[in-house]
Design a protein around this motif. Structure first.
Motif, PDB file in Angstrom:
ATOM      1  N   GLN A   1     -39.077 -45.101 -12.547  1.00  0.00           N
ATOM      2  CA  GLN A   1     -38.860 -43.782 -12.381  1.00  0.00           C
ATOM      3  C   GLN A   1     -40.180 -43.293 -11.780  1.00  0.00           C
ATOM      4  O   GLN A   1     -41.233 -43.891 -11.822  1.00  0.00           O
ATOM      5  CB  GLN A   1     -38.674 -43.064 -13.791  1.00  0.00           C
ATOM      6  CG  GLN A   1     -39.948 -43.195 -14.720  1.00  0.00           C
ATOM      7  CD  GLN A   1     -40.892 -42.295 -14.549  1.00  0.00           C
ATOM      8  OE1 GLN A   1     -40.646 -41.260 -13.760  1.00  0.00           O
ATOM      9  NE2 GLN A   1     -42.266 -42.701 -14.826  1.00  0.00           N
ATOM     10  N   GLN A   2     -39.952 -42.062 -10.870  1.00  0.00           N
ATOM     11  CA  GLN A   2     -41.044 -41.526 -10.257  1.00  0.00           C
ATOM     12  C   GLN A   2     -41.030 -40.086 -10.715  1.00  0.00           C
ATOM     13  O   GLN A   2     -41.506 -39.139 -10.095  1.00  0.00           O
ATOM     14  CB  GLN A   2     -40.936 -41.410  -8.774  1.00  0.00           C
ATOM     15  CG  GLN A   2     -40.810 -42.860  -8.341  1.00  0.00           C
ATOM     16  CD  GLN A   2     -42.257 -43.538  -8.330  1.00  0.00           C
ATOM     17  OE1 GLN A   2     -43.356 -42.923  -8.126  1.00  0.00           O
ATOM     18  NE2 GLN A   2     -42.117 -44.852  -8.791  1.00  0.00           N
ATOM     19  N   ASP A   3     -40.295 -39.689 -11.870  1.00  0.00           N
ATOM     20  CA  ASP A   3     -40.078 -38.073 -12.155  1.00  0.00           C
ATOM     21  C   ASP A   3     -41.061 -37.714 -13.044  1.00  0.00           C
ATOM     22  O   ASP A   3     -41.139 -36.470 -12.982  1.00  0.00           O
ATOM     23  CB  ASP A   3     -38.727 -38.085 -13.008  1.00  0.00           C
ATOM     24  CG  ASP A   3     -37.579 -38.619 -12.045  1.00  0.00           C
ATOM     25  OD1 ASP A   3     -37.689 -38.589 -11.200  1.00  0.00           O
ATOM     26  OD2 ASP A   3     -36.534 -39.345 -12.800  1.00  0.00           O
TER      27      ASP A   3
ATOM     28  N   LYS B   1     -33.759 -36.316 -16.677  1.00  0.00           N
ATOM     29  CA  LYS B   1     -33.121 -37.386 -17.262  1.00  0.00           C
ATOM     30  C   LYS B   1     -32.959 -37.237 -18.967  1.00  0.00           C
ATOM     31  O   LYS B   1     -32.049 -37.848 -19.342  1.00  0.00           O
ATOM     32  CB  LYS B   1     -33.985 -38.799 -17.236  1.00  0.00           C
ATOM     33  CG  LYS B   1     -33.594 -40.166 -17.807  1.00  0.00           C
ATOM     34  CD  LYS B   1     -32.450 -40.639 -16.657  1.00  0.00           C
ATOM     35  CE  LYS B   1     -32.064 -42.067 -17.254  1.00  0.00           C
ATOM     36  NZ  LYS B   1     -31.026 -42.693 -16.487  1.00  0.00           N
TER      37      LYS B   1
ATOM     38  N   TYR C   1     -34.870 -47.676 -16.276  1.00  0.00           N
ATOM     39  CA  TYR C   1     -35.238 -46.137 -15.598  1.00  0.00           C
ATOM     40  C   TYR C   1     -36.750 -46.245 -15.893  1.00  0.00           C
ATOM     41  O   TYR C   1     -37.416 -45.752 -14.890  1.00  0.00           O
ATOM     42  CB  TYR C   1     -34.507 -45.000 -16.140  1.00  0.00           C
ATOM     43  CG  TYR C   1     -35.177 -43.701 -15.939  1.00  0.00           C
ATOM     44  CD1 TYR C   1     -35.043 -43.140 -14.765  1.00  0.00           C
ATOM     45  CD2 TYR C   1     -35.863 -43.175 -16.952  1.00  0.00           C
ATOM     46  CE1 TYR C   1     -35.633 -41.866 -14.393  1.00  0.00           C
ATOM     47  CE2 TYR C   1     -36.454 -41.900 -17.012  1.00  0.00           C
ATOM     48  CZ  TYR C   1     -36.158 -41.270 -15.677  1.00  0.00           C
ATOM     49  OH  TYR C   1     -36.964 -40.121 -15.289  1.00  0.00           O
TER      50      TYR C   1
END
Length: 557
Positions: A47-49, A99, A43
């Motif tokens: 990820q792009q969070d 997350k 992740y």
């Protein structure tokens, strides 16, 4: 399903659950924890969070900072298995991605007491900066300093002059005593005494004059100084109140829903909880689990990103919870939870023999096995010292001349007399003793030999680990050279010039050293069957004959 409880993507049906929870301060990750860590790492790669520079790419716009992540495998009331994820501290963009479980207390909630307190402290700092950088304060300070120097110089000159006049009067009196009559001598004595009084009176008046002059010049400066002191006092009071309030807000649960805040956990008025207490991933994970009636099964923490400049952290390596911040908190949170045994308390030397490789009337040399203490520890008393003391009850003095880390094997010198010990100690202090270690490193080195100079000090937050610290560390120097390479590992000789705690281990593993940990280093690398570091050779002068002698014991790896 709970918002932050994640299901395994990997099939875990064939993996047996552990009978006890992970002992967080020394462990080998359970297969479930490794799978969860791998899924979390996947992740993190994609990820792009959130935005945070871990130092793993070519981003030079922000400061690269690695971070500790953790996973906690849990079971819900219906016996479903999943895992939670957390990170230590804060992300660069201050976000809280879904997350990860939330912090134990979010001090940066909009309108919170902490943000208000920070704004008040910022306002005080702005006032302090305005005063201390103002022309009025700078000029007043400069004038006071200038006048004080002039006064100091003049008073020093006058004291020197008075001392000279005193010497002159003493000489006049001594000479007059031989040539004058008693009446004339008494008259001269009174005159000289009056001169002394006049000089003292002049000095007193001069000091009062200067004090008055200085107070007039200082008046504005002192008013500004008083204002600065008042602001600093207010800032300290607000900061202490803010810190104490923050400590009270960080409250931690255990399996019995017993709540304790940091002030209760660090129950010592003289010791404040260390900075960042409660912000590590382990307390965050357990807090969420206990709050939501999830049963902890096993956990692991790993480092993601570039290594810090001081501590040793390797990308993707697993690490135990820290001692200073986490141990008191986790001791409360894991109260009543059945845990794996603390292997740090296990005496691994119990069935090991201590081989004597040299002995005479005053000197002993032993081949210390790995995982064998040189001197008694806090919890384990079995050691080279205790065994030799039992074997030679008539030995005098300290017996131990130098030490090897518990995990390091090899030659250790001991003495039977206080006098011999003193002579050998002197050789170690003066660095006339030559030592050579052999080590197996977990990787390939870019060059064949070199020198490492990285000053070391103990990690106050995570003893007994050592840090590289160019400000407060003690000088540490190691020469090294390659012996051979095999199976992507390198065997090397280490020649320590100094003898700091964990010196060779840190110099091998640190990014500014060899950046290649010793195989089996459970503190700075990856745990294996043993630490592959051995004190192979030593050369010294015999403490009685002073004859140069050497000893060598080959490593068993």
């Amino acid at each position: 399903m709970l918002k932050h409880l994640q299901s395994f993507k990997t099939d875990i049906s064939s993996i047996q659950l552990p009978e006890k929870f992970t002992f967080p301060f020394y462990y080998e990750p359970h297969p479930l924890a490794k799978i969860a860590s791998n899924e979390l790492q996947e992740y993190l790669i994609n990820q792009q969070d959130f935005k945070h520079n871990f130092g793993l790419n070519n981003d030079t716009t922000t400061l690269p900072i690695g971070k500790m992540f953790g996973v906690l495998i849990v079971k819900d009331k219906d016996d479903n298995i999943g895992y939670l994820a957390a990170f230590s501290g804060k992300l660069a963009d201050k976000s809280l991605p879904e997350k990860f479980v939330p912090p134990v207390f979010n001090m940066r909630t909009e309108g919170s007491f902490y943000i208000k307190g920070e704004l008040e402290i910022d306002a005080i700092n702005a006032k302090l900066s305005a005063i201390t950088n103002s022309n009025e304060f700078i000029t007043a300070k400069k004038n006071v300093k200038k006048l004080s120097k002039e006064i100091e110089d003049d008073l020093a000159f006058q004291r020197k002059k008075m001392k000279s006049l005193k010497s002159e009067r003493k000489a006049i009196k001594k000479n007059a005593e031989k040539s004058l009559s008693k009446l004339e001598f008494d008259k001269l004595t009174k005159k000289l005494m009056q001169e002394s009084y006049n000089n003292q009176f002049f000095m007193k008046e001069l000091q009062e004059y200067y004090q008055d002059k200085l107070s007039k010049v200082c008046s504005n400066y002192l008013l500004l100084k008083d204002e600065i002191s008042a602001l600093k006092k207010s800032r300290k009071e607000k900061s202490n109140y803010l810190q104490q309030t923050l400590f009270s807000k960080y409250a931690f649960l255990n399996k019995d829903k017993e709540l304790k805040n940091l002030l209760d956990i660090f129950n010592d008025p003289a010791i404040k909880p260390p900075a960042g207490s409660g912000e590590c991933s382990a307390p965050k994970l357990l807090q969420y689990a206990f709050k939501n009636d999830l049963t902890p099964i096993t956990m692991a923490e790993f480092w993601w990103g570039i290594s810090p400049n001081s501590a040793i952290r390797k990308h993707k390596n697993y690490y135990p919870a820290c001692q200073s911040r986490c141990k008191p908190i986790l001791s409360h949170m894991l109260k009543g939870v059945k845990m794996d045994d603390n292997l740090l308390l296990e005496n691994l030397a119990e069935n090991k023999e201590l081989e004597i490789i040299y002995e005479d009337d005053v000197l002993l040399a032993v081949n210390k096995p790995a995982e064998f203490l040189s001197v008694p520890g806090k919890d384990i008393k079995d050691s080279v010292y205790t065994r030799i003391k039992d074997k030679y009850p008539e030995a005098t003095g300290p017996i131990i001349v130098h030490r090897l880390d518990m995990s390091t094997s090899g030659i250790l010198l001991l003495t039977k007399t206080k006098e011999a010990n003193k002579v050998l100690q002197s050789q170690f202090i003066n660095r006339t003793i030559k030592k050579r270690y052999v080590a197996l490193l977990d990787g390939i080195l870019p060059k064949n030999k070199g020198k490492i100079k990285l000053p070391l000090r103990v990690d106050l937050d995570d003893r007994p680990k050592q840090l590289v610290d160019f400000k407060f560390g003690k000088p540490a120097e190691t020469d090294w050279e390659i012996i051979s390479e095999i199976n992507n590992k390198t065997k090397v000789y280490f020649y320590p010039i100094t003898g700091r705690t964990h010196q060779l281990r840190v110099h091998a593993a640190h990014k500014n050293g060899l950046n290649t940990p010793i195989v089996g280093d459970d503190l700075y690398g990856n745990k294996q069957n043993r630490l592959h570091l051995h004190a192979e050779f030593i050369e010294f002068n015999h403490p009685v004959t002073l004859k140069r002698m050497s000893l060598k014991v080959d490593a068993d790896f």
